[in-house]
Design an enzyme around this catalytic site. Sequence first.
Site, PDB file in Angstrom:
ATOM      1  N   SER A 103     -14.179  -9.709 -15.152  1.00  0.00           N
ATOM      2  CA  SER A 103     -14.702  -8.938 -14.797  1.00  0.00           C
ATOM      3  C   SER A 103     -15.678  -8.234 -13.201  1.00  0.00           C
ATOM      4  O   SER A 103     -15.344  -6.733 -13.094  1.00  0.00           O
ATOM      5  CB  SER A 103     -15.951  -8.360 -16.006  1.00  0.00           C
ATOM      6  OG  SER A 103     -15.593  -8.379 -16.802  1.00  0.00           O
ATOM      7  N   ARG A 137     -23.123  -5.531  -9.779  1.00  0.00           N
ATOM      8  CA  ARG A 137     -23.725  -5.876 -11.289  1.00  0.00           C
ATOM      9  C   ARG A 137     -24.438  -4.525 -11.989  1.00  0.00           C
ATOM     10  O   ARG A 137     -24.666  -4.834 -12.976  1.00  0.00           O
ATOM     11  CB  ARG A 137     -25.234  -6.365 -10.763  1.00  0.00           C
ATOM     12  CG  ARG A 137     -25.655  -8.134 -10.384  1.00  0.00           C
ATOM     13  CD  ARG A 137     -24.893  -8.911 -11.071  1.00  0.00           C
ATOM     14  NE  ARG A 137     -24.093 -10.069 -11.048  1.00  0.00           N
ATOM     15  CZ  ARG A 137     -24.767 -11.138 -11.509  1.00  0.00           C
ATOM     16  NH1 ARG A 137     -24.523 -10.766 -13.196  1.00  0.00           N
ATOM     17  NH2 ARG A 137     -24.331 -12.411 -11.297  1.00  0.00           N
ATOM     18  N   HIS A 178     -21.338  -3.353 -13.317  1.00  0.00           N
ATOM     19  CA  HIS A 178     -21.015  -4.472 -14.860  1.00  0.00           C
ATOM     20  C   HIS A 178     -21.842  -4.280 -16.282  1.00  0.00           C
ATOM     21  O   HIS A 178     -21.692  -4.311 -16.986  1.00  0.00           O
ATOM     22  CB  HIS A 178     -21.215  -5.585 -14.232  1.00  0.00           C
ATOM     23  CG  HIS A 178     -20.940  -6.555 -15.460  1.00  0.00           C
ATOM     24  ND1 HIS A 178     -21.843  -7.490 -16.178  1.00  0.00           N
ATOM     25  CD2 HIS A 178     -19.612  -6.979 -15.628  1.00  0.00           C
ATOM     26  CE1 HIS A 178     -20.823  -8.098 -17.286  1.00  0.00           C
ATOM     27  NE2 HIS A 178     -19.876  -8.097 -16.590  1.00  0.00           N
TER      28      HIS A 178
END
Length: 211
Positions: free
Chosen positions: A16, A39, A42
């Site tokens: 990922s 982040r 994500h």
Amino acid sequence: MSYEYVTDGPEIYRQSFATIRAEAELDRFPDDVSRVVVRMIHACGQVDLAGDVAYSPGVVTAARTALAAGAPILADAHMVASGVTRTRLPADNPVRCTLRDENTPALAAELGTTRSAAALELWRERLDGAVVAIGNAPTALFHLLEMIAAGAPRPAAVVGCPVGFIGACESKQALADDAATLGLEFLTVHGRRGGSAITAAAVNALASTAE
């Protein structure tokens, strides 16, 4: 019936973040901010989010220093507060949301504003040096800026990523435009995008130096 898919948790994680770094345009960010942006991407699955991120150069250092010293995290919504990973916090930092405080409805009526904005009035004694996370209500971000302009204590850092169609773009632009004047370190996502997941992801990244 069965499907072929990756079942190794750590490998899913690795792939990922490798995909994000391969597809997102991160070159304009310093390394510490880049890790936070990864982040955030994500959390939403949209690599083009990177193009809408705005920040002050010292936001990561300011937030991490404050959290290491035990500063509280003040959230506008319970979803933001719930998304903060407590094990990432360096000093067992308190995470507060005052939206459901019994005093909030009366404050909202008195001030003629939303409960989300009025709830910030209950932050005053904790605001100095705190890390603020606003991921839901544009009115909360506007009110925070108004409070600070009127002399309220300054937080160490503001993650201001409210989501929506009415006031979201404008509140985040106001944060970016006025942060320097107000003496604020900040991180935001321009446009309509934002929300609890993106905001909590940013806070979790700020709280940890891990990848």
